[in-house]
Structures are given as structure tokens and as C-alpha cells.
Design an enzyme around this catalytic site. Structure first.
Site, mmCIF file in Angstrom:
data_model
loop_
_atom_site.group_PDB
_atom_site.id
_atom_site.type_symbol
_atom_site.label_atom_id
_atom_site.label_comp_id
_atom_site.label_asym_id
_atom_site.label_seq_id
_atom_site.Cartn_x
_atom_site.Cartn_y
_atom_site.Cartn_z
ATOM 1 N N GLY A 132 1.013 -1.160 0.214
ATOM 2 C CA GLY A 132 -0.117 0.436 0.340
ATOM 3 C C GLY A 132 1.039 1.068 -0.123
ATOM 4 O O GLY A 132 2.218 1.102 0.981
ATOM 5 N N ASP A 179 -0.457 2.226 8.919
ATOM 6 C CA ASP A 179 -0.887 1.852 10.462
ATOM 7 C C ASP A 179 0.305 1.573 11.726
ATOM 8 O O ASP A 179 -0.614 1.519 13.127
ATOM 9 C CB ASP A 179 -1.188 0.187 9.961
ATOM 10 N N GLU A 185 -10.441 0.049 12.516
ATOM 11 C CA GLU A 185 -11.215 -1.106 11.356
ATOM 12 C C GLU A 185 -11.023 -2.325 11.969
ATOM 13 O O GLU A 185 -12.050 -3.226 11.775
ATOM 14 C CB GLU A 185 -10.276 -1.183 9.881
ATOM 15 N N GLY A 220 12.820 31.565 15.282
ATOM 16 C CA GLY A 220 13.613 30.523 15.802
ATOM 17 C C GLY A 220 14.531 31.198 16.856
ATOM 18 O O GLY A 220 14.892 30.461 17.583
HETATM 19 P P1 ATP Z 1 0.645 -3.430 3.553
HETATM 20 O O1 ATP Z 1 0.809 -2.892 4.866
HETATM 21 O O2 ATP Z 1 0.381 -1.488 2.662
HETATM 22 O O3 ATP Z 1 -0.456 -4.487 3.429
HETATM 23 P P2 ATP Z 1 2.599 -5.111 2.411
HETATM 24 O O4 ATP Z 1 4.084 -3.768 1.698
HETATM 25 O O5 ATP Z 1 2.532 -5.350 4.357
HETATM 26 O O6 ATP Z 1 2.319 -3.346 2.907
HETATM 27 P P3 ATP Z 1 1.632 -6.742 0.902
HETATM 28 O O7 ATP Z 1 0.712 -7.151 0.227
HETATM 29 O O8 ATP Z 1 1.627 -7.965 2.242
HETATM 30 O O9 ATP Z 1 1.763 -5.158 1.797
HETATM 31 O O10 ATP Z 1 3.092 -7.003 0.330
HETATM 32 C C1 ATP Z 1 3.238 -6.609 -1.211
HETATM 33 C C2 ATP Z 1 3.575 -7.591 -2.071
HETATM 34 O O11 ATP Z 1 5.560 -7.763 -1.831
HETATM 35 C C3 ATP Z 1 3.318 -8.506 -2.604
HETATM 36 O O12 ATP Z 1 2.278 -8.966 -3.438
HETATM 37 C C4 ATP Z 1 4.256 -9.668 -2.716
HETATM 38 O O13 ATP Z 1 4.674 -9.163 -4.485
HETATM 39 C C5 ATP Z 1 5.419 -9.049 -2.027
HETATM 40 N N1 ATP Z 1 5.831 -10.101 -0.572
HETATM 41 C C6 ATP Z 1 4.546 -10.136 0.401
HETATM 42 N N2 ATP Z 1 5.027 -10.848 0.732
HETATM 43 C C7 ATP Z 1 6.181 -12.116 0.261
HETATM 44 C C8 ATP Z 1 6.758 -13.156 0.173
HETATM 45 N N3 ATP Z 1 6.385 -13.986 1.615
HETATM 46 N N4 ATP Z 1 7.576 -14.132 -0.212
HETATM 47 C C9 ATP Z 1 7.618 -13.224 -1.026
HETATM 48 N N5 ATP Z 1 7.004 -11.737 -1.666
HETATM 49 C C10 ATP Z 1 6.012 -11.173 -0.588
#
Ligand code: ATP
Length: 741
Positions: A16, A157, A256, A572
Site C-alpha cells: 500500500g 498503520d 477497522e 526560531g
Molecule cells: P501494506 O502494509 O500496505 O499491506 P505490505 O508491504 O505488507 O503493505 P503486502 O500486500 O503484504 O503489502 O505485500 C506486498 C508485496 O510484497 C506482495 O504483493 C508480494 O509481491 C510481496 N510479498 C509479500 N509477502 C511475500 C513473501 N512471503 N514472499 C515473497 N514476496 C512477498
């Protein structure tokens, strides 16, 4: 530990989007270029890595010009299914190797950072497969034998362990508090109740902090559901008591992922239904949704992202990198690396604890500051002072505490005063408000403050008590001593700036001459200048900084079309904090501060650099001057010099931001800091009160912790000639500002 042949570096944003991602990308790219490392932007997150081709782009200095203040991410982000597969990662590896990229900075949430770790671990195998298949040469395989990655936490978050704050969280809090402040006014007009749902599936940070910042009446967070089954009844009785006491607006904040203590979701519409049925309230639900992700990043997020991005590249290019993937986080006001998977696993264990109903553990994992803030909120949510308090009963004494504001008004002074008064009354003490600082103290303008008299103060700027810069002298001490006796004041709480600290110190020194001064005195830092000793942040400085960057963003926009150089003067006094931090947050070319001095030689160098840049296509120059940077080489002098020297290349305008910097309602960070300092201050005052041994202290935030200092140290910890703290914690940051600009 190992050192490896450093080759090329790739940077991507993933998951995100979060405001501040652009600032991080800019810092990574420019720091890398400054270190002569080739750097590539990987567009659309891991998808761009898997696709390769024109999604992996070599960057130069100007690739990231003008993006610092923009929300979202210029290089795009995505969730990529293919990268979750080994085949996808093999394609990604080949695409990186085509550019000999063997270092990565991944900016994203826990999923994206986990992906980086999986990729680094698999890298040697992937390399071997690609070599065996003849897709890469032996040379490339040996020069890129290892992939090193650093993750930067970016998630609104704030659910990642290992960094006090994630990139984007502070901005999201800005969006939420702006919305709740706006909703509060319409709610008050119609005497309505609003249920506001904010983001956070497994993390109540946004809900908790926005409730604290907006003085909400009730909050639901996943980590700590109401600890009883009949929460509906309890909530209704508290909200009804609020209405009965005259409160016109009622705000309930729901994360949420809020749940009850059995793990069942607590949904906004259910809360609305309960309040309508049981209290006959007119209730509206507002789900803030993606508004929380949007908009220009706050000053804090721009600075946080810049410092973390810079540190990530410093780390990857240093000789002492660990073999594992690291998270670069901000801890205690310092950027520090920590093993990434350890941080991700602890972050996940919060979600597991919530799932298993182990809420105590979930809270513990969130840390002491989170717990403190949760307890603080529950104290402040009480509608009226309780009849008897545990603390009073325990200590068996009810104090008369005088509270006042001193020096210039700083946004957040009211927030601090309200929190102090409510917590103090909750503990059974009496509060006396002194109007207009020491001027009012001399004149005896002192009135009792009850629970309801500070209603509404949490969110408004200025000083409801009134403030002044008056430093009493001579016979005025006598007048103040008389008023201490007349109003039977047991302790004094000063929320203010330099003149308040100076006067408190003078009282402390005059104790032998004026026995009435033998009472506890505590100073809480509140000054937009942020020039006080013992605290990295004073109440008000974050609001001032945000006021400055908002104004500068507009000024920059107005100037970019016309080949213009703007010289902006910020406040300042003799402290360069606002100038330096606004320089980082706006990408100013040069910042002049008194601590560093201004010389003709430097001015000549800066002007010739600026002219050179305009000759090579630059369209906008931004110079920031602290108001007291130099008595001769001041804002007007610099404007005139630039006008004369640069007249064939650019026009010059001067802008003195003035008092707009001091105004406005406090930012969420100022409200949260003010509340925390005030509550801790009152606790300290009550716990350490001794009639025969009165303390004299000032307090502050250092490394995220609340600290107390003896007022006798005030002269040692300050540069008296220039009214500023002698320890300048942000001193090293100025190098980063000049590198990136
Ligand atoms: P947010 O906090 O906004 O959800 P995030 O980085 O946690 O951000 P995710 O959708 O969980 O978002 O992960 C983003 C991308 O990272 C995934 O679409 C995937 O391409 C990659 N990714 C996540 N987990 C893995 C994993 N275990 N192995 C390989 N790639 C991963």
C-alpha cells in the site's frame, strides 16, 4: 559481518502507498549518487522487478526533483502475485542482474519487507540456476554473488516493530485529526454523535492516537477490547454522562479491526445502532477510508523518510553490513538497523496474540509508550472528576497546583493545560489558572479551574490561559510571593518557553529571600523555536514546522514557472531548528542558521553554485534563513546579493513567514506530546511532592522517553547569550540536508 564488492543499487516502493515514500526514494537515490553508486528506480514494486525492461530505470540527480512534497509514490507500487512464486523471483533476479544490481532498498509494509528477505536468502540458488542455464555470465555471478537489502518501514498503520514510527503514519494522523476536528464542529451544531472508523486491521495505533489527539469520547482498538461483556452498557453510560454534563458533540473512534473481548468484530454500524436504540441519539457513521492515505506528507514524514533513506544507503555502502536483511528504523530519534525478520516476526506476534485473546501480551508488544497513551486516554475520557481518587487517598493530601503559560503562545499549550488539569483533578487536587504568565501572577489574576473549564482545549491553538514573556524582577518577586501565600499555592506548573524557564530558575535562586518560593516548580517545554534544554521536542514546534512547509510548498509552486529564487525567513530566534528541519522537509538549496554562522566566502560559493544550476536548467531556488542567522548577512542582504549577481539568470523574491508560523491548531504530534508531557509532569509532581523538600525541575522528551532535570542545571545546559540549549541534537542532520539538496 562481511563486506562485498558494491555494485549497483535498486530502490522500489511496494504494498500500500504511504505519504513520504517519495521523500524516501529521493533520499536513497541522491545519497547513492553522492557516493558514486549507480542507482535504479524499479517501477511498480516487485511487479516491475519481475517484468524488467523499461520498469527498471537508471536515475540521475534530477530524476527525483520536485517529488519530496508529493503524496503517494512517483515510482508506483503494486501487490505482485508473481513475486510470491519462485519462478517470478527468478525472473526478478535475472532482471536485476542485467543491470548488475546487488543492493536493494525496499520501501513498504511487512509483506514487502518479508519478500525482500525471501529474495535475499534465495539469491545464491537463483544465481546458480541462472548461471547453469547460461542466462548470466560467470563474471556477473561472482560480482553479484550476494544480494543485500535494507527495508524501510512504510505503512500508515504503524504496525511494524523495530521503528517508533513508520513512514506515512504521522500524515495519516494529520488526515484523521483534520477530519475529526471538522466532524466535531458539525456534531456540536446538531448535538450529534459521530462514529468514525479509521484504518488499522491488527493495529490500533491510528485509532488510539487520533482519539487522544481529538479528545474523543470512546475508542475501540484491536489490542485492548473492552475488558467486560456489557461494554455497550458501559459505553452508553459514559457517553450519556458526557451529554448530561453539557457536551454537545460526541465522537467514538473505531479501528477497522476492533473486536470485543471474545474476538467478535465491533463494527461501526453496530455501535451506531446501540447508541440510537439506548440513548436515542442522532448518530452518523463516517468511514474515513483512503483519505487517510492521501495528500502531501507531513513535515515529520518527510524528515523521517529522508533520514531513513539516507541511512539505508549509508548502511549498504559501508564495510560493516550484516549478512542478513535489515530494517532501518527510527528508534529513540536515531536511525538504526535491526534484523528485519526478527522485527517482522514480532509484528506478526501482535496479530497472533490478538487472535488468541492474549490482549495483555499484544499491549506489551506494542511497547510502553503505547500503553502510557492508552492509560492517558482513559483518564481523559472520564467526563467529570471522580469524587475520591486513589492517589489522594494513598497520599492523603490534596494540593493546590497553579498552572500557567509563559513566553510566546505555542500550539499545544492548551492541550497540555487541559491534560494536566484533568489528570490532577482526577487524582483529587485543585487547580488554579494564572492568566497571562508572570504578568498575571504579579497582578494576582488567578482563578480556579474545574474539570469542565478546560473542555474543548485539547484541539485549539493559542493559549486560553493567556501568556506573556514577562520575566519578573525586584519588587515583583514580593508581589508573586504574596499571591502564592494568599492563594495557598502548593506547587507551580509552567508550560512555556525561555522566559518561563528563566523565571523558574530565578525563583529557585531566590528561595532564601522569599520563603514562599519554597514550593515545587516544574517546567514543561512549549516553544515553537524548540530552543529549550533537556528536550528534543518542545510543544508547538511540530505545528510551526508544518505551517512553514505548507507555506513553502505554495511559494515554491508560485515560483517554479518563472525561474525564480526565493529567500524565506523563518522564526526560531537564535535557534536554527525550524530553519534546518524545514530545509530538509522542503529540499531547500541552502539553509542559513546562527549556530553555523554566515560568511561572505560561503555566500560567494553558494551563489556561484546556484547560478551554475540555473545555467543548467534549474527553474527554482529555495534559500531558508533563520531570523537571527547573521546581523549583517541577513535575509535582506542575501536577497539583494542574489538579485544583483543572478539578474541575468533568475529573479529573486523574499518572503518573511512571520506569525503564521505560531498560529493554527496543534498537529497530532504536538497534541500527543503535550498530553504525554502534562500527564507525566503531574504524576511526577504528585509523587515527589514534599513540603519541606521542594524540587525545582524541568522536563522533556529525549530519545522518545520523558526525562526530568534539575533547574540548577539550567545555566550549564544552555547558551545564555543566545537563549538556546547548548546540546544541539539535530546538528549532524544538517550534513544530510546539504547532501540531498
Ligand atoms: P501494506 O502494509 O500496505 O499491506 P505490505 O508491504 O505488507 O503493505 P503486502 O500486500 O503484504 O503489502 O505485500 C506486498 C508485496 O510484497 C506482495 O504483493 C508480494 O509481491 C510481496 N510479498 C509479500 N509477502 C511475500 C513473501 N512471503 N514472499 C515473497 N514476496 C512477498
Amino acid at each position: 559481518m562481511s563486506s562485498q564488492v558494491k555494485k549497483n543499487l535498486g530502490v522500489l516502493t511496494s504494498g500500500g502507498d504511504a505519504p513520504g515514500m517519495n521523500a524516501a526514494v529521493r533520499a536513497v537515490i541522491r545519497t547513492a549518487l553522492e557516493k558514486n553508486v549507480n542507482v535504479f528506480a524499479i517501477y511498480e514494486g516487485y511487479q516491475g522487478m519481475v517484468d524488467g525492461g523499461d520498469r527498471i530505470v537508471a536515475c540521475d540527480w534530477d530524476s527525483v526533483g520536485g517529488i519530496l512534497q508529493r503524496g503517494g509514490t512517483k515510482i508506483g507500487t503494486a501487490r505482485c502475485q508473481a513475486f510470491q512464486t519462485r519462478d517470478g523471483r527468478r525472473k526478478a533476479a535475472l532482471n536485476l542482474l542485467k543491470h548488475e544490481i546487488n543492493s536493494l532498498v525496499v520501501i513498504g509494509g511487512d509483506g514487502s519487507l518479508t519478500g525482500a528477505n525471501v529474495f535475499c536468502q534465495e539469491w545464491p540458488e537463483l544465481l546458480k540456476e541462472l548461471l547453469d542455464a547460461g542466462d548470466i555470465s560467470n563474471e556477473i555471478a561472482s560480482s553479484c554473488a550476494q544480494l543485500k537489502a535494507v527495508g524501510l518501514p512504510a505503512s500508515i498503520d504503524n504496525d511494524l516493530y523495530g521503528s517508533d514510527m513508520s513512514i506515512g503514519t504521522d500524515t495519516a494522523l494529520h488526515r484523521i485529526t483534520e477530519a475529526v476536528d471538522a466532524i466535531s464542529t458539525t456534531a456540536a451544531s446538531h448535538q450529534r454523535t459521530f462514529v468514525v472508523e479509521v484504518m488499522g486491521r491488527n493495529c490500533g495505533y491510528l485509532a488510539l492516537m487520533s482519539a487522544l489527539a481529538s479528545s474523543a469520547d470512546w475508542v475501540f482498538i484491536p489490542e485492548m477490547p473492552p475488558p467486560y461483556d456489557n461494554w455497550e452498557e458501559k459505553m452508553c453510560s459514559v457517553l450519556k454522562a458526557g451529554r448530561d454534563s453539557g457536551r454537545r458533540d460526541t465522537i467514538v473512534i473505531v479501528a477497522e479491526g476492533a473486536i470485543d473481548r471474545h474476538g467478535n468484530p465491533v463494527q461501526s454500524n453496530y455501535v451506531k445502532q446501540i447508541l440510537e436504540e439506548r440513548l436515542n441519539e442522532d448518530v452518523r457513521v463516517t468511514i474515513l477510508g483512503h483519505v487517510q492515505r492521501g495528500g502531501s506528507p507531513s513535515a515529520y514524514d518527510r524528515t523521517l523518510a529522508t533520514l531513513l533513506g539516507h541511512s539505508a544507503v549509508e548502511y549498504l555502502t559501508s564495510e560493516n553490513t550484516e549478512n542478513e536483511t535489515m530494517l532501518m528504523g527510527m528508534r529513540g530519534n536515531n536511525s538504526k538497523p535491526a534484523p528485519l525478520m526478527e522485527c517482522v516476526n514480532i509484528s506478526h506476534s501482535v496479530a497472533d496474540s490478538i487472535k488468541n485473546g492474549d490482549y495483555e501480551k499484544a499491549m506489551q508488544l506494542r511497547g510502553n509508550v503505547f500503553i502510557d497513551n492508552y492509560n492517558t486516554l482513559h483518564t481523559l475520557m472520564k467526563v467529570r472528576s471522580p469524587k475520591a481518587s486513589h492517589d489522594t487517598q494513598a497520599s492523603n493530601q490534596s494540593l493546590r497546583i497553579a498552572i500557567m503559560n509563559c513566553d510566546a503562545a505555542a500550539p499545544g499549550m492548551n492541550t497540555a493545560a487541559r491534560a494536566a488539569v484533568r489528570h490532577g483533578i482526577d487524582c483529587g487536587h485543585t487547580f488554579l489558572g494564572i492568566e497571562h504568565g508572570f504578568r498575571g501572577f504579579i497582578e494576582g489574576k488567578i482563578r480556579e479551574l474545574d474539570w469542565l473549564s478546560v473542555r474543548g482545549w485539547a484541539t485549539i491553538g493559542g493559549s486560553e490561559l493567556g501568556t506573556s514573556r514577562k520575566i519578573p524582577k525586584g519588587g515583583e518577586f514580593y508581589a508573586i510571593a504574596r499571591h502564592i501565600e494568599k492563594f495557598e499555592i502548593d506547587a507551580i506548573l509552567i508550560i512555556g518557553g525561555w522566559s518561563g524557564y528563566q523565571t523558574a530558575y530565578n525563583f529557585f535562586q531566590q528561595r532564601e529571600n522569599y520563603p514562599a518560593f519554597n514550593i515545587p516548580i516544574l517546567c514543561i517545554p512549549a516553544s515553537i523555536d524548540n530552543n529549550l534544554p533537556g528536550s528534543e521536542y518542545s510543544i508547538g514546534c511540530d505545528t510551526a514546522l508544518n505551517n512553514i512547509i505548507e507555506a513553502m510548498d505554495k511559494i515554491k509552486q508560485s515560483a517554479v514557472a518563472t525561474n525564480r529564487c526565493i529567500v524565506v525567513e523563518v522564526m526560531g530566534y537564535y535557534c536554527g531548528y525550524l530553519a534546518m528541519m524545514s530545509g530538509i522537509a522542503t529540499g531547500a538549496e541552502r539553509v542559513y542558521i546562527h549556530e553555523e554562522g554566515v560568511t561572505l566566502k560561503n555566500l560567494q560559493k553558494d551563489i556561484s553554485y546556484l547560478m551554475d544550476s540555473f545555467r543548467h536548467g534549474k527553474r527554482l531556488g529555495l534559500i531558508i534563513c533563520n531570523e537571527k542567522a547573521h546581523p549583517v548577512y541577513n535575509t535582506n542582504f542575501i536577497r539583494d546579493l542574489l538579485t544583483e549577481e543572478g539578474k541575468k539568470l533568475f529573479t529573486v523574491r523574499r518572503s518573511i513567514l512571520g506569525h503564521l508560523q505560531q498560529g493554527g491548531d496543534p498537529t497530532p504530534m504536538d497534541r500527543i506530546n503535550a498530553t504525554r508531557l502534562a500527564i507525566q509532569g503531574i504524576k511526577y509532581l504528585i509523587e515527589n511532592y514534599k513540603k519541606d523538600k521542594p524540587f525545582a525541575q524541568f522536563m522533556g522528551l529525549k530519545g522518545g522517553q520523558v526525562n526530568f532535570w534539575n533547574l540548577s542545571k539550567f545555566p550549564d545546559l544552555t547558551d545564555k547569550e543566545f537563549n538556546r540549549a547548548s546540546d544541539i541534537w539535530w546538528w549532524n542532520i544538517r550534513n544530510i540536508a546539504s547532501i540531498l539538496a
